[in-house]
Write a protein that holds these residues in place. Structure first.
Motif, mmCIF file in Angstrom:
data_model
loop_
_atom_site.group_PDB
_atom_site.id
_atom_site.type_symbol
_atom_site.label_atom_id
_atom_site.label_comp_id
_atom_site.label_asym_id
_atom_site.label_seq_id
_atom_site.Cartn_x
_atom_site.Cartn_y
_atom_site.Cartn_z
ATOM 1 N N GLU A 217 39.515 37.777 11.317
ATOM 2 C CA GLU A 217 39.138 39.099 10.809
ATOM 3 C C GLU A 217 37.983 38.986 9.820
ATOM 4 O OE1 GLU A 217 42.788 40.492 9.209
ATOM 5 O OE2 GLU A 217 43.691 40.913 11.172
ATOM 6 N N ALA A 218 38.026 37.972 8.948
ATOM 7 C CA ALA A 218 36.959 37.782 7.973
ATOM 8 C C ALA A 218 35.635 37.476 8.669
ATOM 9 C CB ALA A 218 37.325 36.672 6.994
ATOM 10 N N ALA A 219 35.694 36.638 9.696
ATOM 11 C CA ALA A 219 34.474 36.311 10.440
ATOM 12 C C ALA A 219 33.912 37.545 11.129
ATOM 13 C CB ALA A 219 34.764 35.210 11.461
ATOM 14 N N THR A 220 34.801 38.380 11.662
ATOM 15 C CA THR A 220 34.357 39.611 12.326
ATOM 16 C C THR A 220 33.644 40.536 11.342
ATOM 17 O OG1 THR A 220 36.207 39.445 13.889
ATOM 18 C CG2 THR A 220 35.134 41.597 13.692
ATOM 19 N N ARG A 221 34.083 40.509 10.077
ATOM 20 C CA ARG A 221 33.436 41.338 9.047
ATOM 21 C C ARG A 221 32.121 40.732 8.568
ATOM 22 N NH1 ARG A 221 38.735 41.297 6.872
ATOM 23 N NH2 ARG A 221 37.998 39.872 5.237
ATOM 24 N N GLY A 222 31.820 39.502 9.018
ATOM 25 C CA GLY A 222 30.579 38.862 8.617
ATOM 26 C C GLY A 222 30.695 37.911 7.460
ATOM 27 N N ASP A 223 31.923 37.557 7.063
ATOM 28 C CA ASP A 223 32.113 36.610 5.969
ATOM 29 C C ASP A 223 31.490 35.268 6.336
ATOM 30 O OD1 ASP A 223 33.910 34.285 4.774
ATOM 31 O OD2 ASP A 223 34.075 35.991 3.398
ATOM 32 N N SER A 224 30.580 34.779 5.505
ATOM 33 C CA SER A 224 29.816 33.576 5.854
ATOM 34 C C SER A 224 30.698 32.330 5.890
ATOM 35 C CB SER A 224 28.670 33.368 4.862
ATOM 36 O OG SER A 224 29.155 33.258 3.532
ATOM 37 N N ASP A 225 31.653 32.202 4.960
ATOM 38 C CA ASP A 225 32.529 31.026 4.956
ATOM 39 C C ASP A 225 33.394 30.987 6.212
ATOM 40 O OD1 ASP A 225 31.538 30.168 2.523
ATOM 41 O OD2 ASP A 225 33.119 31.130 1.346
ATOM 42 N N ALA A 226 33.925 32.144 6.592
ATOM 43 C CA ALA A 226 34.754 32.204 7.798
ATOM 44 C C ALA A 226 33.922 31.887 9.034
ATOM 45 C CB ALA A 226 35.395 33.582 7.926
ATOM 46 N N LEU A 227 32.706 32.408 9.092
ATOM 47 C CA LEU A 227 31.840 32.122 10.229
ATOM 48 C C LEU A 227 31.483 30.641 10.299
ATOM 49 C CD1 LEU A 227 29.457 35.205 10.199
ATOM 50 C CD2 LEU A 227 30.910 34.491 12.104
ATOM 51 N N THR B 42 33.344 28.190 9.263
ATOM 52 C CA THR B 42 34.541 27.492 9.739
ATOM 53 C C THR B 42 34.669 27.592 11.246
ATOM 54 O OG1 THR B 42 35.712 27.923 7.653
ATOM 55 C CG2 THR B 42 37.070 27.363 9.565
ATOM 56 N N LEU B 43 34.271 28.719 11.810
ATOM 57 C CA LEU B 43 34.358 28.942 13.261
ATOM 58 C C LEU B 43 33.104 28.492 13.991
ATOM 59 C CD1 LEU B 43 36.058 32.461 13.290
ATOM 60 C CD2 LEU B 43 37.128 30.260 13.786
ATOM 61 N N GLY B 44 32.253 27.738 13.303
ATOM 62 C CA GLY B 44 31.046 27.234 13.958
ATOM 63 C C GLY B 44 30.061 28.317 14.324
ATOM 64 N N GLY B 45 30.089 29.435 13.594
ATOM 65 C CA GLY B 45 29.163 30.528 13.854
ATOM 66 C C GLY B 45 29.566 31.437 14.998
ATOM 67 N N ARG B 46 30.704 31.186 15.590
ATOM 68 C CA ARG B 46 31.140 31.995 16.734
ATOM 69 C C ARG B 46 32.048 33.128 16.266
ATOM 70 N NH1 ARG B 46 32.465 27.211 21.177
ATOM 71 N NH2 ARG B 46 30.513 27.421 22.328
ATOM 72 N N VAL B 47 31.841 34.295 16.847
ATOM 73 C CA VAL B 47 32.696 35.438 16.557
ATOM 74 C C VAL B 47 33.785 35.495 17.618
ATOM 75 C CG1 VAL B 47 32.841 37.940 16.301
ATOM 76 C CG2 VAL B 47 30.829 36.707 15.454
ATOM 77 N N VAL B 48 35.007 35.325 17.186
ATOM 78 C CA VAL B 48 36.163 35.274 18.081
ATOM 79 C C VAL B 48 36.807 36.656 18.131
ATOM 80 C CG1 VAL B 48 38.467 34.294 18.372
ATOM 81 C CG2 VAL B 48 36.565 32.831 17.645
ATOM 82 N N GLY B 49 37.197 37.081 19.326
ATOM 83 C CA GLY B 49 37.860 38.371 19.459
ATOM 84 C C GLY B 49 38.997 38.333 20.453
ATOM 85 N N ASP B 50 39.695 39.453 20.543
ATOM 86 C CA ASP B 50 40.740 39.667 21.563
ATOM 87 C C ASP B 50 41.792 38.561 21.560
ATOM 88 O OD1 ASP B 50 39.351 41.963 22.503
ATOM 89 O OD2 ASP B 50 38.016 40.657 23.644
ATOM 90 N N ILE B 51 42.338 38.241 20.387
ATOM 91 C CA ILE B 51 43.400 37.232 20.325
ATOM 92 C C ILE B 51 44.650 37.770 21.009
ATOM 93 C CG2 ILE B 51 45.042 36.116 18.765
ATOM 94 C CD1 ILE B 51 42.791 35.523 16.894
ATOM 95 N N THR B 52 45.194 36.970 21.918
ATOM 96 C CA THR B 52 46.428 37.352 22.602
ATOM 97 C C THR B 52 47.514 36.320 22.267
ATOM 98 O OG1 THR B 52 45.573 36.269 24.598
ATOM 99 C CG2 THR B 52 45.290 38.649 24.429
ATOM 100 N N LYS B 53 47.742 35.384 23.143
ATOM 101 C CA LYS B 53 48.790 34.378 22.902
ATOM 102 C C LYS B 53 48.408 33.484 21.742
ATOM 103 C CE LYS B 53 49.569 30.978 25.953
ATOM 104 N NZ LYS B 53 50.018 30.390 27.233
ATOM 105 N N ILE B 54 49.326 33.324 20.783
ATOM 106 C CA ILE B 54 49.061 32.493 19.617
ATOM 107 C C ILE B 54 50.270 31.583 19.396
ATOM 108 C CG2 ILE B 54 49.868 34.302 18.039
ATOM 109 C CD1 ILE B 54 47.658 33.282 16.071
#
Length: 254
Positions: free
Chosen positions: A192-202, A204-216
């Motif tokens: 969620e933080a990365a989706t909002r544009g948080d630089s630290d979260a992005l 951590t995710l290697g600059g990729r915006v992850v969406g549509d989380i289903t099975k966890i």
């Protein structure tokens, strides 16, 4: 190592095929000389190619004992949930494993499988399998006081003690401990933080915006999630600090 994605898929698919056919030698032959199997992630890994104190030699004996304990006596079926992902030398599979343990006892485990390949003797072979699944729900499906479940449980415990010893059996049971729901919450917050544009979260995710989380799934110190990246299927694999539940590393396979 350069490998054709088709060859990597063939290698990964050969593993469940050998399991379905109960072909132990074919399955053992898929692995590189040095290998690790984490099944489940969070339990004691099976290490191959190192000195085995039980057999007093190097080789695939620990992997063979794993087969004898968890695969040989059962009918195991793979139900694929999404298309496989090939990312570098890793094949990612989103599946549900159906295990028929005998006497009509059946258990289902939602799972994320990572097959990491290497070149061994000139051929691609499996260097690592990481099976991310939750132990507690699986135990709940097979536990009970019915004659069938008691018989299955007794048989399983006997095999584990015979093949893995007391220490190995305890280590397998310890895999029930994981980062659990708090870990899943931490991963959702990271996304969620990365989706909002948080630089630290992005970062951590290697600059990729992850969406549509289903099975966890929470297994050991990891949380994996079926997701999308740029609209295409992907898998998010997060490693957490167990004390702080902070995501310290994230791999995105797409």
């Amino acid at each position: 190592m350069l490998a054709d994605p088709a060859d990597l898929l063939t290698l990964a698919h050969a593993s469940p095929a050998a399991v379905a056919e109960h072909d132990k030698e074919a399955w053992l032959g898929l692995f590189s000389r040095y290998h690790v199997v984490e099944d489940p992630v969070g339990g004691r890994p099976v290490l191959g190619g190192l000195y085995d104190p039980r057999r007093r030699r190097r080789g695939r004996d620990p992997l063979a004992r794993f087969w004898d304990t968890f695969i040989a006596p059962n009918d195991i079926r793979f139900h694929v949930q999404r298309d496989d992902i090939v990312d570098g030398l890793t094949v990612v599979r989103d599946v549900t494993i159906e295990t028929r343990l005998g006497r009509g006892v059946v258990a289902h485990a939602p799972m994320h499988l990572l097959y990491e390949a290497t070149l061994d003797e000139g051929e691609p072979r499996i260097r690592r399998i990481a099976a991310h699944w939750e132990v507690a729900p699986m135990f709940a499906q097979v536990a009970g006081v019915s004659p069938a479940k008691l018989a299955v449980g007794t048989s399983m415990a006997t095999r584990m003690l015979r093949n893995l010893g007391l220490g190995g059996s305890v280590a397998f049971g310890a895999a029930v401990r994981s980062v659990g729901e708090p870990g899943k919450t931490a991963v959702r917050r990271l996304v969620e933080a990365a989706t909002r544009g948080d630089s630290d979260a992005l970062d951590t995710l290697g600059g990729r915006v992850v969406g549509d989380i289903t099975k966890i799934i929470a297994a050991g110190d990891t949380v994996t999630a079926s997701c999308t990246v740029d609209g295409s299927p992907a898998l998010l694999c997060c490693y957490l600090d167990r004390s702080s539940l902070r995501v310290v590393r994230a791999d995105v396979y797409a």
